[in-house]
Structure formats: structure tokens, C-alpha cells
Design an enzyme around this catalytic site. Sequence first.
Site, mmCIF file in Angstrom:
data_model
loop_
_atom_site.group_PDB
_atom_site.id
_atom_site.type_symbol
_atom_site.label_atom_id
_atom_site.label_comp_id
_atom_site.label_asym_id
_atom_site.label_seq_id
_atom_site.Cartn_x
_atom_site.Cartn_y
_atom_site.Cartn_z
ATOM 1 N N TRP A 1 29.279 23.183 -43.378
ATOM 2 C CA TRP A 1 29.721 21.877 -42.881
ATOM 3 C C TRP A 1 29.020 21.524 -41.570
ATOM 4 O O TRP A 1 28.703 20.373 -41.310
ATOM 5 C CB TRP A 1 31.240 21.888 -42.675
ATOM 6 C CG TRP A 1 31.806 20.599 -42.119
ATOM 7 C CD1 TRP A 1 32.240 19.520 -42.837
ATOM 8 C CD2 TRP A 1 32.019 20.279 -40.743
ATOM 9 N NE1 TRP A 1 32.696 18.531 -41.992
ATOM 10 C CE2 TRP A 1 32.572 18.975 -40.687
ATOM 11 C CE3 TRP A 1 31.796 20.944 -39.542
ATOM 12 C CZ2 TRP A 1 32.909 18.332 -39.492
ATOM 13 C CZ3 TRP A 1 32.127 20.314 -38.348
ATOM 14 C CH2 TRP A 1 32.669 19.016 -38.337
ATOM 15 N N HIS A 2 28.766 22.544 -40.762
ATOM 16 C CA HIS A 2 28.202 22.277 -39.440
ATOM 17 C C HIS A 2 26.763 21.810 -39.485
ATOM 18 O O HIS A 2 26.293 21.162 -38.561
ATOM 19 C CB HIS A 2 28.320 23.511 -38.548
ATOM 20 C CG HIS A 2 29.662 23.642 -37.907
ATOM 21 N ND1 HIS A 2 30.741 24.161 -38.564
ATOM 22 C CD2 HIS A 2 30.097 23.283 -36.676
ATOM 23 C CE1 HIS A 2 31.792 24.129 -37.759
ATOM 24 N NE2 HIS A 2 31.435 23.604 -36.606
ATOM 25 N N GLY A 3 26.057 22.139 -40.553
ATOM 26 C CA GLY A 3 24.686 21.645 -40.594
ATOM 27 C C GLY A 3 23.885 22.182 -41.746
ATOM 28 O O GLY A 3 24.216 23.241 -42.304
ATOM 29 N N THR B 1 32.494 26.556 -43.929
ATOM 30 C CA THR B 1 32.638 26.104 -42.535
ATOM 31 C C THR B 1 31.271 26.047 -41.872
ATOM 32 O O THR B 1 30.927 25.070 -41.192
ATOM 33 C CB THR B 1 33.563 27.042 -41.742
ATOM 34 O OG1 THR B 1 34.824 27.112 -42.396
ATOM 35 C CG2 THR B 1 33.750 26.568 -40.310
ATOM 36 N N PHE C 1 26.974 15.750 -36.676
ATOM 37 C CA PHE C 1 27.841 16.073 -37.800
ATOM 38 C C PHE C 1 28.519 14.800 -38.306
ATOM 39 O O PHE C 1 29.102 14.822 -39.355
ATOM 40 C CB PHE C 1 28.881 17.124 -37.395
ATOM 41 C CG PHE C 1 28.235 18.334 -36.781
ATOM 42 C CD1 PHE C 1 28.402 18.604 -35.439
ATOM 43 C CD2 PHE C 1 27.414 19.143 -37.520
ATOM 44 C CE1 PHE C 1 27.775 19.696 -34.848
ATOM 45 C CE2 PHE C 1 26.776 20.243 -36.928
ATOM 46 C CZ PHE C 1 26.965 20.515 -35.601
#
Lengths: 272, 470
Positions: free
Chosen positions: B319-321, B316, B470
Site C-alpha cells: 500500500w505504501h508504494g 501494508t 500515497f
Amino acid sequence: MEKGDVKKASSLMMTAVFAFLMLFFTLGYFVFFPTVIKVQLIELEKKAELPDLTINSVTDGSFEKQLEDYMCDHITQRPFLIALSIKVNKILGRTYQRGIYIADDGYLIRESHFTEDDAREYAAAVSTLAEECEVPVDLLIIPESGIMLRDKLPLDVTHRTFDEADKNAELLAELVSDKVNVCYAKEPIQELIDEGTQAYYRTDHHWTTDCAKAVYEWYTERIGLGHPNTEYEIHSIPDSYGHIYSLLPQLGMQSEEIRYYVNPKGEYNDLP
Amino acid sequence: MLFSSTTFLFGFLSLVLACYYAVPRKFKNAVLLVFSLVFYAWGEPVYVFLMLGSIVVAYLTGLFCDRQKYKSKLPLVSLILAICWNMGLLLFFKYTNFFITNANNIFNLNITPLDLTLPIGISFYSFQTLSYVIDVYRGEVKPQKNLLDLATYVSLFPQLIAGPIVRYQTIEDQLSGRKETLDKFARGVKRFAVGLGKKVILANNIGALFEEISNTPQADLSVASVWLGIIAFTFQIYFDFSGYSDMAIGLGKMFGFDFLENFNYPYISDSITEFWRRWHISLSSWFRDYVYIPLGGNRKGKLRQCVNIMIVWFLTGFWHGANWNFMIWGVYFGIILLCEKLFLLKALGKLPRVFRHIYALLLIVIGWGIFAFEDTDKLIQNFKNMFGLGGLPFAGGKYDLFWFTQNAVLLAILVIASLPLFKKLGEKLTVKLPAVYGCIIEPLCTAGLLIISTAYLASNSFNPFLYFRF
């Protein structure tokens, strides 16, 4: 009214409101709509032009950005919308916007940028002039409105900026060479303010002509020329807004009257 | 193109609504598809073809993933291909330079980072197409035989670049069988206006405070102002992202779609467990359904469950960066969630609600403090400052009073707007004064929000969008 009817009516109302606003603002790019609420806005920058549509401008993203700038600049009722956003920001507690303080009694006071470096630079320049000049050099320092109108500023902490500006102005006075006759005009301006005369425009960073006249008379006495006993005619230009207002237009802001003094016996050059 | 722009509001939206409602039913999806592609191409004139490629891959792999039809290994191969394509794209565009930079730092190499820009929305549409193919493989949905309908689903502009992540199964019937009604349209308008107001009036305003504080020299700060900055960011990210989700859901309704909710007043949570049921719901449920449960979830013993939770939360964050702070952020929440699951929730249950709420808010704000700074040095300095280890005074920084007084009203409004008070008030008024509320108050408030938001846009206000990257 039955529940179903109420629901239908409210949906219709919401849709109608939305459709009206979309039509109004969209058509506003093609059709001239008269100003709904008048707000005087002096555009300082050139408005964006419609960008050229080329493959390069699309692929590098400049077309999209320029189109957005164009649409923001040419939206109908733009002065009103800008003033509205400023008003909403003020309701949200923002008494400092775009480098300007929204002060009491309708004053807009620009923050000070007069630094110690500025003071040193000016002192050096004036001192050099005095060295090179064959005539006496006088330096008249006029305090910014924020220095003289601190009681109108929205927050205590903002005084710090103007304290620094005041200190820097005094530093300037100290640093210039002894050949320069320094006159820091705080005293006559404070007297004027204490008398209840408006010393600075509410919507501009400049002093009023009343203040200019008072300082002029103080200065002439100070340099030994005595009090000028000129009988002036007072003229006025009503309904004016100053430079700072154009940066931060306010809904419902009271306009100013610019008074100017004319010496009927004086000789004036014709202005071009 | 941003929703919060005059180009979108008075150029794109006016046109797409006019065209959509002018054409017969059989052409409505085509209209949406064309406009969605224009919408995407507006910001990504080159990478729009990448998205089209993803759509075609999803279409083909989706067709061959049908295990009812193909009994051989073909569905599995198709699924693997879809995963490789989507994850491959994401890894390549989003994480290549991260890996290169770290390899250079760790192994003293000198590999030149690639000149890559992250395609807008790739994190969202990759997850979306992947969830479609997985759902087909699982037999939860039938493969979409109409390429146009699938393309419409993937590229649908309301949710394309910033979510919510719309699962195909929630939208499958709506692609061909949705009904546009006056009531739904009106609800969409209201939702859109609320979202626009949240983003433009609230998020951008408080975001300016965070920007100002984080750019202020260390010497002029205090512990109090650093916390104020992180609290400002806490509000900014919520109103920015939930505002965008509201706009997406509202726009969906205007075209007859019903998307699932993405936020449910997360800042009223009593625990981090509850927070993640209320924040970015579409993402957390995606990870639950496509990572946590396939890994075994809680069905393979406590130890395995703990491992699964940490994997999910690491991913998670990932995924954000492509930055360590996002991974730390993910792991941070993973650890807290583990603790809550194992023992903390039970202990918290014995405390009065107010203490649980303070506990949750504190951890949430600290979490955002990790999230906000991609630069590691700034991140470490920020945390030192937050906890009094940065040599700052507790209060009395140069601009402390100024920042507090300039933002006190806004902060109060943000606190109120974070609660479901307006929603409850609206529900009460709908019952008590249906005609007045429905026909006068609600439309007027909506008009006011739209006009004020337009005012902000017209004045070229500070207008970043956080989740765009994103």
C-alpha cells in the site's frame, strides 16, 4: 472564576488569537499594514507577480505554484518573518544557513567557493595578460573573511572549507608566471586585525575601507612606491547593512558604519 | 494544495471558515463539499473527476449493499463491484508501471511503461470508500441515501489527501448531527497549530539533514553519519506525518468533526507490536478489520494466523508504494511481529524496560532505513554502510562533526517532542493553573507556533511532504 467560565474564557481567547492572526495575514494581501518590527531586507530577486488564470496554467499546475510563490513574496511583514525563521533556526542550533555562517561578534561569513579549478583558471588568465602586456603586471590576492576570521567561525570543522580556499589562493600565487608580481595580502590584514581594527564588514563579504587603505599602503611600499602620506578626510554612512545580511537578515542585528576616505587634494571624476 | 502553504492558510482556510460559519446548518455540508472539491482540484484538476466517480460508485454500490433490503445476490455483486472499482483504480494508477518494469526485467520484455501520474490521495480515499461499502454490507452502518453527505464524507478536505483514514461509521452521525462549539473550535485551532509546527519547523528542518546526508558522496561519509541520516529520517517521517494528521484532526474540529487519533507517541514503544498500535492507527486498524479478520485472524489455528499476518504486512508494505523496498519493509515488520507473537514478547517481558525500548527503537530505525530508499542500489549501499560493510570509517567523515553540531539542539528537541511530556505538562497546568494556562500560556504558545510556522512558509523553506505520494 468557575471551571466552566475558565474553559469558556480560554476557548474564547484561543479563538480570538487565531481569528486575529488569520485576519491580519489575510487582509495583509489587500491592505497595507505598517511594519511591526523593522528588518532591513534588500530583495535581490524580483518578487513574484500574480499569475494569469488560464485553463492551461491550472491543468499543468503552474498557476498553483506561481500563486503560492506570489503569496509568499507578498505576505505582510515578510522581512520580519524571514528574519524570524532565521532566528528560530539559530535557536535550533543552525549557525550555518543558506551558505552563510553566523559567526561570533555579529559576523556573517559566507562560505568559500574558491576551488582549485578557479585558482588554475585565474592563474592562466593573469599569466596570459602578463605575457601580452607591455607593462608589469601585479596580482593582489585578497583573502576571504573566513580565512582571516577563523576564530569567529562557529565550528572547528568549518575551517576546512577556508583552509582549502587559503591553499587554493597560495596555489594561484604559485601557478602564475614569473612575469607576475604576486602580493597575497594576508600579512597586512592580519596586522590590522591584531591591532583591533575591523578588517571586514560584519554584514558583507567585502573588506572595510580601513582594510583597503591598509592593504593599499602595504602594496605601495611593496612595489617600491613608498608609503603614501596622504591626509584623508574620513566620511561615514551610518546605519548600513551589507549584501550578506540581505541573504540572511537577523533580528536585532547591529548596523554598520561605512567609512570612506576622501583626499581633499585629489582629483576625482564625477560619477554618472 | 498543502496545509502547510500560505495559499491554504490565508486564502483557502480563511474563506472556507468564513463561508461555513456564515451559512445556515442545512448548507454547511454543501459548503464543505464545494471547498473540498476545490481543494482537491487545486492539485488534481483532472483527477478530481476520478474521485467524483469513486464517490458515485460508492453511493450506488452502498445503496445496493443493504442486505436487509435486498435478499438476492445484489448486495454481494455490489460489494464485488465496489472492491473491483477501488482496487482496480489503485492497481492501475499505482502499480501498473511497477508490474511492467518488473516484467521487462524478469522476462526480458520491452513493454513501454504508461505515462501515468498517481492521483493525489487515491490510496486514502479508495480505502475510505471501500470501508464504507463493506460496513454497509456487514450491516454495521446504514447506506447513506444523501449523495451530498456521502460526497462530503469522502472528499472532506481535512483528511482527503493524507488521512487519517476516516471510517464512515465514526463519522456517520457527525455528518448530519455534529455541533460546532467554541471549545471544540479552540481545541481544533490548538491541534492545527501544533501539527503545522511539527511539519514546518521540525520535520522540514530535520528532513533537510537527511536529504543532505543521502546526497553526500560515499567517500565523505562514515558509519556514524549514515546512522545519523536514518535517525533524521526517522524523526522526519514521524513529525511530517503525525503533524499532518494533527492538522487534519484540528481542522476537523474547527468544522465540528471528531476524527480518531492516528498517532500515539509511537517512539515510546517497547515492542514492534506496541509500535504498530501507536503508528498510523487508522491504516493498521483498516487492515485488521478488512483483511486480517476476514481472512480468519487468529481463529483458524496458529499456522493460518501466521500466514494471515504475513499477508496483511505484505499488503501494508504494498500500500505504501510501488517499489520493492516498501514490500520488504512490510515483510520485515511482519516477520518481527510474528516472532513477537510467537515467543519474543514473552522473552522481552523479562528484560528491563530500557532494553525493550532500545530493542524497539533499533528495529524501528532499521525499518525506516528500508523505507527511505526506493532505489534498490541505494538501499543496499545504505545498509552496507549502516553495518560497516561499505568500507566506511566508523566516524570522522568529512562533515560528521558539522552535521552533529548543527543538529544537536534540534535532535534534542525532537527526542523531547517524541515523548508525551508536553501533553502531560499541559494537563498538569490545566489543573494547577487553569486560568493562567488556558487564557494566557496556551493561546500565546499557539500564536507563537502559528507565527513561526508562517515565517518558515514565507521564507520558502524546504517543504516536501512525504505521504503525499500515497
